[in-house]
Write an enzyme that holds these catalytic residues in place. Structure first.
Site, PDB file in Angstrom:
ATOM      1  N   ASP A  34     126.656  80.973 158.819  1.00 26.72           N
ATOM      2  CA  ASP A  34     127.643  80.078 159.402  1.00 26.72           C
ATOM      3  C   ASP A  34     128.610  80.955 160.226  1.00 26.72           C
ATOM      4  O   ASP A  34     128.540  82.193 160.134  1.00 26.72           O
ATOM      5  CB  ASP A  34     128.364  79.377 158.238  1.00 26.72           C
ATOM      6  CG  ASP A  34     129.587  78.642 158.681  1.00 26.72           C
ATOM      7  OD1 ASP A  34     129.459  77.770 159.549  1.00 26.72           O
ATOM      8  OD2 ASP A  34     130.700  78.945 158.189  1.00 26.72           O
ATOM      9  N   ASP A  36     132.475  79.842 161.559  1.00 26.65           N
ATOM     10  CA  ASP A  36     133.899  79.701 161.241  1.00 26.65           C
ATOM     11  C   ASP A  36     134.159  79.896 159.757  1.00 26.65           C
ATOM     12  O   ASP A  36     133.547  79.240 158.906  1.00 26.65           O
ATOM     13  CB  ASP A  36     134.402  78.304 161.641  1.00 26.65           C
ATOM     14  CG  ASP A  36     134.497  78.126 163.142  1.00 26.65           C
ATOM     15  OD1 ASP A  36     134.991  79.048 163.820  1.00 26.65           O
ATOM     16  OD2 ASP A  36     134.083  77.064 163.633  1.00 26.65           O
TER      17      ASP A  36
END
Ligand SMILES: Nc1ccn([C@@H]2O[C@H](COP(=O)(O)O)[C@@H](O)[C@H]2O)c(=O)n1
Ligand SMILES: [Mg+2]
Length: 285
Positions: A34, A36
């Site tokens: 991922d 953020d």
């Protein structure tokens, strides 16, 4: 911020996976991450760091009225995103609603493509401490890094480009902006990616996984329970080690993270643990 902690529910399982991954080495591994709050910091000096969306939301490209609207959306929907007591099915339409409303506001602002680099430069975005080793080590050992992000791809790419780590082994799947002939934002390309539909993105991009089909071992990094599905399209998966950053509402969410992630990093702003694991897998330590 409290002291960083590492939690492992099943130590034997983690050791077994690590041994298997080291035996087959870097040529059998792919990293799926991922972006953020996983590759970027959650906070710095007690202040929240921005997500890709926040980089734009807080920038000079957005009017004060729209900033207020975007802040209201964040205040409404973020608590829903991270509420571990609500079932995912209940969250799905609400996440689509949040992203759709936010993207609609961004489009109204007639954002210019040529200003994105400046906006990123002027933002408080920060990759986690130790990011250089992480990105550079993967590149040196030819390990693909697939980033699945519900953020904004154009901003994400600019963050890693400006940090000097957008190497050729990095492939990004995210929400990309669509610009008109004069370079003004007019919409977003393709299917919307939010935090809880990353498995759809993963499956849609299964052709990419096919190219990596000799890489049966996955190191997965995330900060949301939605990130756990990012590796769903990987064919003939043999070993997967899931590392989860637990950044916010840690007491309430610890148990659910421990049941889903193999290693949980609580209030840890560094890449130290993923880096140690990478060095182990590549036989560098
Ligand atoms: N309008 C929005 C929508 C989402 N966010 C945050 O972005 C993050 C998603 O990106 P990943 O790279 O983590 O997939 C998520 O944490 C949302 O809270 C936002 O800030 N604004
Ligand atoms: Mg995230």
């Amino acid at each position: 911020m409290g002291t960083p902690s590492v939690y492992i529910k099943d130590r034997q399982k983690v050791e077994k996976i690590l041994t298997a991954m080291r035996q087959t080495g870097p040529s059998a591994v792919q990293v799926i991450s991922d972006f953020d709050m996983t590759l970027t910091r959650f906070a710095y000096n007690g202040k929240r760091c921005p997500t890709c969306h926040n980089i734009l939301d807080n920038s000079k490209l957005i009017s004060e009225d729209c900033k207020a609207e975007l802040a209201d959306l964040l205040k409404t929907y973020y608590p829903i995103e991270i509420d571990s007591t609500r079932p995912v099915e209940e969250k799905l339409p609400l996440m689509v609603e949040w992203w759709t409303k936010a993207h609609h506001i961004l489009v109204q602002q007639r954002i210019r493509k040529d200003l994105l680099a400046v906006v990123v430069q002027e933002s408080d975005a920060m990759l986690r401490d130790g990011y250089q080793l992480f990105f550079n080590h993967l590149q040196e050992h030819d390990v693909p890094l697939l980033i699945f992000s519900a953020g904004i791809g154009d901003i994400l790419e600019e963050v890693i480009r400006q940090a000097g780590v957008f190497h050729p082994n990095v492939k990004v799947f995210s929400n990309y902006m669509e610009f008109n002939d004069t370079g003004v934002l007019q919409g977003f390309k393709g299917e919307l990616i939010h935090v809880y539909n990353k498995h759809e993105g993963a499956l849609l991009n299964s052709s990419h996984f096919q190219e990596l089909k000799q890489r049966h071992n996955v190191l997965l990094l995330g900060d949301s329970l939605g990130d756990l599905s990012m590796a769903d399209g990987v064919p003939d998966l043999e070993n997967i080690l899931k590392i989860g950053y637990l950044n916010d509402k840690v007491e309430e969410r610890r148990e659910s993270y421990l049941s889903s992630y193999d290693i949980v990093l609580e209030k840890d702003e560094t890449m130290d643990v993923p880096n140690a694991i990478l060095l182990h897998i590549t036989g560098s330590k």
